[in-house]
Design an enzyme around this catalytic site. Structure first.
Site, short mmCIF file in Angstrom:
data_model
loop_
_atom_site.label_atom_id
_atom_site.label_comp_id
_atom_site.label_asym_id
_atom_site.label_seq_id
_atom_site.Cartn_x
_atom_site.Cartn_y
_atom_site.Cartn_z
CB SER A 1 -0.97 -0.03 1.19
OG SER A 1 -1.99 0.93 1.04
CG ASP B 1 -6.16 -2.80 -4.22
OD1 ASP B 1 -7.00 -2.14 -3.59
OD2 ASP B 1 -4.95 -2.79 -3.95
CG HIS C 1 -5.30 -2.57 -0.42
ND1 HIS C 1 -4.66 -1.90 -1.44
CD2 HIS C 1 -4.86 -2.00 0.73
CE1 HIS C 1 -3.88 -0.96 -0.93
NE2 HIS C 1 -3.98 -1.01 0.38
#
Length: 657
Positions: free
Chosen positions: A494, A579, A611
C-alpha cells in the site's frame, strides 16, 4: 507458559545463497507454510452468556471458518459452524441473542463486504443480511438490551454514503433507521435506548471534522464539537447522564480522553493524557459508564487504571504471563465474570487462556499456532532513530545476527496514517530467519504520536521528509553496524509499496532492490479511482498529500511513474486484480513502462485478490517469489520454491504475448 519444543521440523531443508546461520532464530529454514499459512486458532470470542466459545480455525480443506465450543463439554465438542470453501472468514462476532454469529465477507477482495448471519445450531445455513449487489456494509452495532436487533450501515441508496438500517436478526428484515444527509462518515448509538444519536461529519470544504448528537430520533441534530483540520479527536461513547467521552488534541499536542458536557461540548474533566503519544485503548464499564482503564503506546503498550479491581486482575495476569509478553483481554461474557485473555509475545505464538475473575484462576485454552513452537524466533527491539531535522522516530528492529552487520530489509508500513507496533510479526521473523536484519520505522505522518508528528508528513510524500525519514533510518542502521550499506532492500504494501517505488526512484543508491505490494505509482490516478464511499475523505487526503488535482507538476514530482528512468535496481511487484483502493492500473502502468525500457522488473498478479493477499496459497506463492528475489539480490538464504504454489492463481502480465 509456552516453552519452545525441540527444533526438529524442517531440519533437513538446505539453505541457499551461502548465508551464515542465524544466531537469533532457528538454524534451519522455517517453512513459509508455517510462517504464512492459516493460524490454527484465532479470534476466540465468548458468547454473551459465557457458555460457548466461537473461534476461527481452518476447515479440513484448509479454509478459515468459524468454529464453536461448548465450554462445559470442552474441546471434544468443537465443531465447524460456517462453510466457506474459498476465501476464508477473517472476522466475526456474536449477536447478543446467544443464537447467531455475524461475519463480513466480500467477493475476491473487492471490499464490498456483506453482513452474514448463521445460527449456531447444527446444520444451519448462512444468510446474507445485506444482499445488495455492489453495496458495502459497515458500522455494525449490537446492544445487550436489544438482543434480537442490530444496526448496520449500508450504501445501497447512494454508493457514496452509508445509511443506518435496523435489522431483526431472526427474520433478517431490514428497516431504514437513519438516513445519511450526505456528509456523515460514521454513526454511534446511545446504549440505554439503542438509538442512533451520534454522527461524525467531514466538511469537504475545509476538512474539519464535527461530532453531531441528538437527544432522540425525533430531535434535531446539534453540533457538539468541531475539530479543525490539523486537530485529532472524536466521540468515544456516551457517558453518565448529561455527559460524553471525547478524544481531543485541541489545546494540546496529543489526544486526551475528556469527559464533556453533552449539551455544550465544554470539558468537564480531563480523564487521561500523555505528553508522548495519543490515547490508545479505552475500557468503560457498560453499566456505570465509568472509565476503568486507558492504554498508551509510544513504543510498548502501557495502561493507566481507574478501577482497583480491574488493576488487580491485570496484575495477577501479568505475573502469570511469560517474561516480556503483553497481556490483553480478548473477550468477556456479558456479566464480566469470565474473560478470554491473551499473552502476546514477540518471539512466538499468542497464548489464549480462560480467566475466572471470582476465583482468580486461569485455565489454558489454546495457542494461535502450535507449529511455531518447533522453532526459535528473534526478539523485536524498540529503538529510537534521529531524523536529519532532529525528530525522534520510534522503530522496531529484528536482527538475524546481533554480532555483525547483515543485509537488511526496510519493511515500510502502509496507511500511511497508521503505525507499526511491537509483537510477533511473521514478515519480520521470516526475513530474520533468512539472514536479514529487519527495520520497521514509524516515519512522520504515522498515527498515534501527536498531531504535530502526524501533520509533519503533510505534502512530504516521495521527495519530502516522509521519505527522508526512511533514508535516514537506513543510514542509521549502517552507522550502528546493523546493516551492510549496499545490501538493503525496501519492502512494503500500500503506502509502503509507494515508498518502495519512491525509494528506488528518488534515492536509487540507497537500496539494492525493492518489493512493492499494491503500491500506487501515480498519486493522481490513485485518487481519481478511489471508491465512491471514500469521496468525503478525498479533500482531506489532498491536504495531507498535496494538491495533485490542481498542480500537475507537483503530482509528477512525487509520482514514481514519471521518473522510471532513474530506477536502476531490480523491482518485484505484487498486485490484486480486485483492489478497490489501489487499482491494478497502478501496477500495470509502471511494470509495463519499466519492461519496455529494459529496467529489471518482475510482476505477479492475483485475479482473486484485492488490497493484499488474503488467501494463504497466494500469500505463500508471492512470498516464495519475494524470498528468491531477495536471496538473489541481497545474498540471504531461501527455502526451495516450486514454480507455482498449488491452487495459487498467480498470473504474469509481462510474460503474456
Amino acid at each position: 507458559r509456552l516453552v519452545a519444543a525441540p527444533q526438529t521440523a524442517a531440519a533437513s531443508r538446505v539453505a541457499r545463497g551461502g548465508a551464515k546461520m542465524s544466531t537469533t532464530t532457528s538454524s534451519e529454514i522455517i517453512p513459509r507454510e508455517v510462517l504464512f499459512g492459516n493460524p490454527e486458532y484465532a479470534s476466540p470470542d465468548l458468547s454473551p452468556d459465557g457458555t460457548k466459545l466461537a473461534f476461527l480455525k481452518p476447515s479440513s480443506k484448509g479454509v478459515l471458518n468459524v468454529w464453536l465450543r461448548d465450554l462445559a463439554a470442552g474441546e471434544k465438542s468443537d465443531r465447524q459452524v460456517t462453510a466457506d470453501e474459498y476465501r476464508g472468514i477473517r472476522g466475526f462476532s456474536w449477536a447478543e441473542d446467544n443464537k447467531h454469529l455475524l461475519y463480513m465477507q466480500d467477493d475476491g477482495g473487492d471490499e464490498n463486504f456483506h453482513l452474514w448471519k448463521i445460527e449456531t445450531s447444527e446444520g444451519a445455513a448462512a444468510v446474507d443480511l445485506t444482499p445488495f449487489k455492489g453495496a458495502k456494509a459497515q458500522n455494525l452495532i449490537t446492544n445487550k438490551r436489544f438482543p434480537d436487533e442490530l444496526l448496520i450501515g449500508v450504501n445501497k441508496r447512494n454508493p457514496a454514503m452509508f445509511d443506518m438500517y435496523r435489522c431483526n436478526i431472526a427474520t433478517g428484515e431490514l428497516t431504514l433507521d437513519t438516513e445519511n444527509p450526505g456528509d456523515v462518515v460514521g454513526w454511534g448509538t446511545e446504549d440505554e435506548s439503542f438509538e442512533v444519536r451520534e454522527a461524525t461529519v467531514i466538511n469537504q470544504a475545509d476538512s474539519s471534522q464535527t461530532v453531531r448528537v441528538r437527544d432522540s430520533p425525533d430531535a434535531e441534530w446539534r453540533e457538539l464539537v468541531t475539530f479543525p483540520y490539523g486537530e485529532e479527536g472524536g466521540m468515544v461513547d456516551f457517558g453518565p447522564p448529561g455527559s460524553a467521552y471525547m478524544l481531543s488534541s485541541i489545546g494540546r499536542e496529543t489526544t486526551a480522553l475528556l469527559k464533556v458536557d453533552l449539551a455544550t461540548g465544554d470539558t468537564l474533566e480531563v480523564v487521561a493524557e500523555s505528553e508522548k503519544c495519543n490515547v490508545g485503548g479505552i475500557m468503560i464499564d457498560e453499566e456505570t459508564k465509568k472509565v476503568q482503564a486507558v492504554s498508551f503506546n509510544y513504543a510498548r503498550s502501557d495502561r493507566t487504571f481507574f478501577d482497583d479491581k480491574l488493576k488487580a486482575d491485570y496484575d495477577l495476569l501479568d505475573e502469570q504471563a511469560p517474561e516480556g509478553s503483553e497481556v490483553g483481554m480478548v473477550s468477556k461474557n456479558r456479566d464480566d465474570t469470565t474473560w478470554v485473555v491473551s499473552f502476546r509475545r514477540d518471539d512466538g505464538p499468542t497464548e489464549y487462556l480462560m480467566y475466572d475473575r471470582a476465583a482468580k484462576k486461569t485455565s489454558p485454552l489454546f495457542v494461535s499456532q502450535k507449529s511455531l513452537l518447533d522453532y526459535k524466533f528473534a526478539h523485536m527491539e524498540d529503538v529510537r532513530i534521529p531524523a536529519r531535522d532532529g525528530l525522534e522516530l520510534v522503530a522496531y528492529l529484528t536482527r538475524s545476527d546481533t554480532s555483525k552487520a547483515t543485509p537488511m530489509v526496510l519493511l515500510v508500513h502502509g496507511g500511511p496514517w497508521a503505525r507499526d507496533s511491537w509483537g510477533y510479526n511473521s514478515a519480520a521473523q521470516w526475513f530474520a530467519n533468512r539472514g536479514y536484519a529487519v527495520l520497521q520505522v514509524n516515519y512522520r505522518g504515522s498515527s498515534g504520536y501527536s498531531k504535530s508528528f502526524l501533520h509533519k508528513g503533510d505534502k512530504e510524500w516521495g521527495i519530502g521528509s516522509m521519505q527522508h525519514d526512511l533514508t535516514d533510518s537506513v543510514k542509521w542502521a549502517v552507522e550502528q553496524g546493523i546493516a551492510i550499506e549496499d545490501k538493503v532492500a525496501i519492502y512494503g504494501g500500500s503506502y509502503g509499496g509507494y515508498a518502495c517505488l519512491a525509494g528506488l526512484t528518488f534515492t536509487p543508491d540507497v537500496y539494492a532492490c525493492g518489493v512493492d505490494i499494491v503500491g500506487p505509482s501515480n498519486v493522481k490516478t490513485l485518487l481519481d479511482s478511489i471508491p465512491a464511499y471514500w469521496g468525503p475523505l478525498r479533500n482531506d487526503m489532498l491536504k495531507k498529500i498535496g494538491d495533485v488535482d490542481g498542480d500537475e507538476e507537483f503530482n509528477k514530482a512525487i509520482s514514481p511513474l514519471f521518473h522510471i528512468d532513474k530506477i536502476s535496481k531490480p523491482l518485484l511487484i505484487g498486485q490484486g486484480a480486485n483492489d478497490p483502493r489501489v487499482k491494478q492500473a497502478e501496477a500495470d502502468q509502471i511494470a509495463f513502462a519499466m519492461d519496455e525500457k529494459g529496467i529489471p522488473v518482475e510482476y505477479v498478479l492475483y485475479p482473486d485478490e484485492g488490497h493484499g493477499f488474503a488467501r494463504p496459497v497466494n500469500r505463500i506463492d508471492f512470498n516464495a517469489r519475494a524470498e528468491a528475489f531477495l536471496a538473489k539480490h541481497l545474498g540471504g538464504r531461501a527455502e526451495p520454491a516450486v514454480e507455482k504454489e498449488e491452487k495459487s492463481t498467480a498470473e504474469f502480465p509481462l510474460l503474456k504475448e
